[in-house]
Write a protein that holds these residues in place. Sequence first.
Motif, mmCIF file in Angstrom:
data_model
loop_
_atom_site.group_PDB
_atom_site.id
_atom_site.type_symbol
_atom_site.label_atom_id
_atom_site.label_comp_id
_atom_site.label_asym_id
_atom_site.label_seq_id
_atom_site.Cartn_x
_atom_site.Cartn_y
_atom_site.Cartn_z
ATOM 1 N N ALA A 56 1.972 -3.550 62.388
ATOM 2 C CA ALA A 56 3.212 -4.270 62.702
ATOM 3 C C ALA A 56 3.085 -5.751 62.374
ATOM 4 O O ALA A 56 4.033 -6.369 61.864
ATOM 5 C CB ALA A 56 3.560 -4.081 64.178
ATOM 6 N N GLN A 57 1.915 -6.338 62.631
ATOM 7 C CA GLN A 57 1.715 -7.746 62.317
ATOM 8 C C GLN A 57 1.826 -7.984 60.816
ATOM 9 O O GLN A 57 2.387 -8.996 60.373
ATOM 10 C CB GLN A 57 0.349 -8.211 62.809
ATOM 11 C CG GLN A 57 0.142 -9.724 62.705
ATOM 12 C CD GLN A 57 1.027 -10.478 63.673
ATOM 13 O OE1 GLN A 57 0.911 -10.341 64.879
ATOM 14 N NE2 GLN A 57 1.940 -11.298 63.127
ATOM 15 N N ALA A 79 9.241 -3.721 63.981
ATOM 16 C CA ALA A 79 7.990 -3.516 63.248
ATOM 17 C C ALA A 79 7.079 -2.543 63.974
ATOM 18 O O ALA A 79 6.416 -1.698 63.353
ATOM 19 C CB ALA A 79 7.283 -4.861 63.039
ATOM 20 N N VAL A 80 7.037 -2.644 65.294
ATOM 21 C CA VAL A 80 6.197 -1.732 66.077
ATOM 22 C C VAL A 80 6.733 -0.311 65.985
ATOM 23 O O VAL A 80 5.965 0.652 65.897
ATOM 24 C CB VAL A 80 6.123 -2.206 67.546
ATOM 25 C CG1 VAL A 80 5.466 -1.134 68.423
ATOM 26 C CG2 VAL A 80 5.323 -3.506 67.643
ATOM 27 N N HIS A 120 14.594 -11.368 60.816
ATOM 28 C CA HIS A 120 15.486 -12.523 60.899
ATOM 29 C C HIS A 120 14.884 -13.705 61.648
ATOM 30 O O HIS A 120 15.458 -14.786 61.639
ATOM 31 C CB HIS A 120 16.796 -12.113 61.578
ATOM 32 C CG HIS A 120 17.503 -10.994 60.867
ATOM 33 N ND1 HIS A 120 18.068 -11.149 59.619
ATOM 34 C CD2 HIS A 120 17.706 -9.696 61.216
ATOM 35 C CE1 HIS A 120 18.615 -10.001 59.236
ATOM 36 N NE2 HIS A 120 18.396 -9.106 60.183
ATOM 37 N N GLN A 121 13.746 -13.499 62.310
ATOM 38 C CA GLN A 121 13.142 -14.560 63.089
ATOM 39 C C GLN A 121 11.762 -14.887 62.522
ATOM 40 O O GLN A 121 11.143 -14.057 61.845
ATOM 41 C CB GLN A 121 13.031 -14.142 64.560
ATOM 42 C CG GLN A 121 14.382 -13.885 65.217
ATOM 43 C CD GLN A 121 14.237 -13.280 66.597
ATOM 44 O OE1 GLN A 121 13.823 -12.145 66.753
ATOM 45 N NE2 GLN A 121 14.594 -14.055 67.618
ATOM 46 N N PRO A 122 11.248 -16.075 62.801
ATOM 47 C CA PRO A 122 9.893 -16.398 62.342
ATOM 48 C C PRO A 122 8.882 -15.406 62.914
ATOM 49 O O PRO A 122 9.027 -14.921 64.037
ATOM 50 C CB PRO A 122 9.664 -17.810 62.898
ATOM 51 C CG PRO A 122 11.036 -18.369 63.095
ATOM 52 C CD PRO A 122 11.893 -17.205 63.486
ATOM 53 N N SER A 123 7.853 -15.120 62.137
ATOM 54 C CA SER A 123 6.837 -14.166 62.567
ATOM 55 C C SER A 123 6.137 -14.650 63.824
ATOM 56 O O SER A 123 5.825 -15.834 63.968
ATOM 57 C CB SER A 123 5.808 -13.959 61.453
ATOM 58 O OG SER A 123 4.793 -13.063 61.873
#
Length: 482
Positions: free
Chosen positions: A148-149, A46-47, A16-19
Motif C-alpha cells: 500500500a505504501q 491503497a490498503v 488525491h492527497q499527499p502520500s
Amino acid sequence: MWGLGLDSETVKIEFHQPSIDLADSFKAYDVRGIEDQTLNADAALAVGFAFVEVTDATRVLVGGDMRPSSEDYVAAFTRGAVAAGADVEQLGLISTDMLYHASGVLDAPGVVFTASHNPAGYNGMKMTRAAAAPISSDTGLADIQRLAQGYLDAGFLESRERTGEVTQRDTLKAYAQYLRSLVDLSAIRPLKVVVDAGNGMAGYTTPAVLGGEVLEALPLEIIPLYFELDGTFPNHPANPIEPANLVDLQAAVRAHSADIGLAFDGDADRCFVVDERGASVTPSAITAMVAIREIARAKKAGETTPVIIYNLITSKVVPESVEAAGGRAIETRVGHSFIKAYMAEHSAVFGGEHSAHYYFRDFFNADTGMLAAMHVLAMLGATDESASTLAAAYTPYVASGEINSQVEDQAATVARVLAEFDPGVETHISTMDGTTVRATDGSWWFNIRPSNTEPLLRFNAEAPDEPTMVWLRDSVLGIIRA
C-alpha cells in the motif's frame, strides 16, 4: 446505505492527497491512526487493493463502526478491493466481533474500520483472513503495509482487467442468533442489567443480542447508558479499562438497584463487569468463571482435559480454577495473535486476557465481549447469589492493576529494577513477555513490560493481601520512577 465511490470504467486510480507514511498507523496487530493525518481515504483505498493481493481474496467482507470517518474509509477500501478483482460484501455498521462472526460463518477474509477504545479523531482497521484467522505483522500485515505504501508513493494504482462486484449484507440478526445458540439465557432468573455502551457499537449489538428488538425477549431488564452511536464520544471515552470511564455505570447500577453492570469498549469486543455495589469485577475473575463453564461444557461433550489459555499477567486464580475444574491451563504472552495461535494449536476451548479480551473456540478462536457477558449473566442467573458474592470466590488475591510509567530507557530501567529490588526471599525470573519476577513460594509476582509504541513501562503485580501488594507496588515503582 453507504456509497461505493466506484467507477467501473476506471483503469488507473489516482490518489488525491499527499502520500502519508503508513508506519505511523500500522501496528503489530492492527492499524490505528489519526483521521486525515496518519490515516485517510487514500490510504484506505491503497490498503484495500493490497489486502486482496496479500490474501488472494476473491471475496472480501467490509464494515465499519460509528466513527465519523468510517463510512468514507469503507467506501475507499471497497474501491481498492474491487479494483484488485475481489467481490466485496459491505456489512454496514458492525462491531469487531460481528466481523469475526461473519468471517467465520462465511469463510471469507474481511476488515472492520474501527479504532477500538481510542478517543475521537482516531480510526483504524482490524483485519482477518477467512474463518476469522488473525492478520498481524508476522502474517501479512507488514506485506499489506509495504504494498500500500508503494501505491501511495507512486500516486496511483491500476485496476485489474476484471473488477469485482459490490453487494450488501446485514449480519446483525445472524450474529445475535449465533451467540444465543452458544449460551442459553431463556431460563435464567430475571436480572436487571445496566449496560454502558459509551456511544460505541455495543449500543447497536446489545439490543439485538440481549434485548427483544431482533429476537424474542430474554428475562433481562436492560437499562441503557449511552446507546446512541456517536464516534465523538460526548459522554466519556469508550475505554472501560480506565476507572474514570466506569463511574457513570457504577452510579447507575446503584441508582437502579441493578444486579450487575456491563461496560463495552468502542468496538464492543471487550466487556468489563461491575457488581451490584458498583465494584469492578476483575477480568481475571471473569476468565476463571467463564473457563469453568466452558470446561464443564467441553467435558459433557466428551473431552477429557479441556485446555484454557491465559496470558501471563492474569491472576493465578485462573490456572488454579482451571486445574480444580479438571482442565489444563496454558500460559502465553499478551496479545491476541499469540492467544489465537495457542487456541488453534491446542484446540483450546477458551482463552482470557487481563485486558478483558475473551476468546472462544466456538467463536472461531476469536474474541467477543458480548459472549463473555452472556456467560456471566448465565452464571449469575442460575443462582440466587449476588454478583459480588459470586465474584468473591474468584478473587482471592489482590492485584495492582496495570500502572504505566514514562521512562527514557526501558531496558536500562528494567535492569535497574532487577539489580536494586531486594525482596528478602528467593525469586524466579521469566522473560517470556517483559520481565516477570515471582516469589518461589508462589505468594506474589510482578511483571514489567515495555510498550511497543510509547516510552512506557507497564507494571502489574499480585499478592495474597493488600499490605504485601502495596509494598510490592511501591517498592518496584519507586525504582522505576527514581
